[in-house]
Write a protein that holds these residues in place. Structure first.
Motif: not given
Length: 183
Positions: A49-62, A66-69
């Motif tokens: 998360r510090i490196g901010k890779p593009s895969v983060l939006d598909k990882m379970i915590p993110e 996202q699905i819990n507003p």
């Protein structure tokens, strides 16, 4: 109950241990800080998360955030209420219902980082556990009650080997204190 807001400042390795790291959190003026011990897997999660890779939006915590507003600082906060057997007691608090869910401390900090939740610590606990922030220093003191039993035992062995008997005595006392409270 009074509380102090604390902020995630970074992660560092524990010298001599490839299995654990420290999550550093500090108060707003950066005068006092605490360290929360984490395992190597949590170190990896933070480094992603510090490196901010593009895969983060598909990882379970993110994805779950996202699905819990309502998973944001309007509805939730993290609260560290106490310390027991070397582990900070972390709670995910729903501000609306006041429902509290226990969490592992390092997971609570990760969730706060992902969902941008505020993090608080009970004021007396923060005063007792925190150490001064010293910029440019590569070492940080940890209160013995913030160490796991395994870490205490390893530190005791090293203190005896190094003939640091005062430290060994303090570590032995902490281990005995925990043993008494376990029975």
């Amino acid at each position: 109950m009074k509380k102090v807001q604390i902020f995630f400042r970074g992660i560092t390795e524990i010298v001599g241990s490839s299995e654990m790291g420290l999550l550093i959190l500090a108060n707003e003026p950066d005068t006092k800080q605490i360290a929360i011990i984490c395992d190597k897997y949590m170190e990896y999660e933070f480094s992603l998360r510090i490196g901010k890779p593009s895969v983060l939006d598909k990882m379970i915590p993110e994805v779950l955030c996202q699905i819990n507003p309502e998973m944001n600082s309007d509805y939730y906060e993290i609260f560290f209420s106490s310390i027991s057997d070397g582990q900070y007691q972390a709670l995910l608090m729903n501000k609306t219902t006041l429902e509290m869910t226990k969490m592992r401390a390092s997971d609570a900090v990760l969730l706060a980082n992902i969902a941008q939740l505020d993090i608080y610590m009970e004021e007396t606990l923060f005063s007792r556990q925190s150490v001064p922030c010293e910029s440019g220093k590569s070492k940080m003191a940890l209160p013995v009650n913030a160490l796991s039993r395994q870490m205490l035992e390893q530190a005791l062995e090293k203190a005896i080997t190094d003939e640091n008997y005062e430290l060994a005595s303090n570590l032995r006392d902490e281990l005995q204190k925990r043993q008494r409270t376990d029975h």
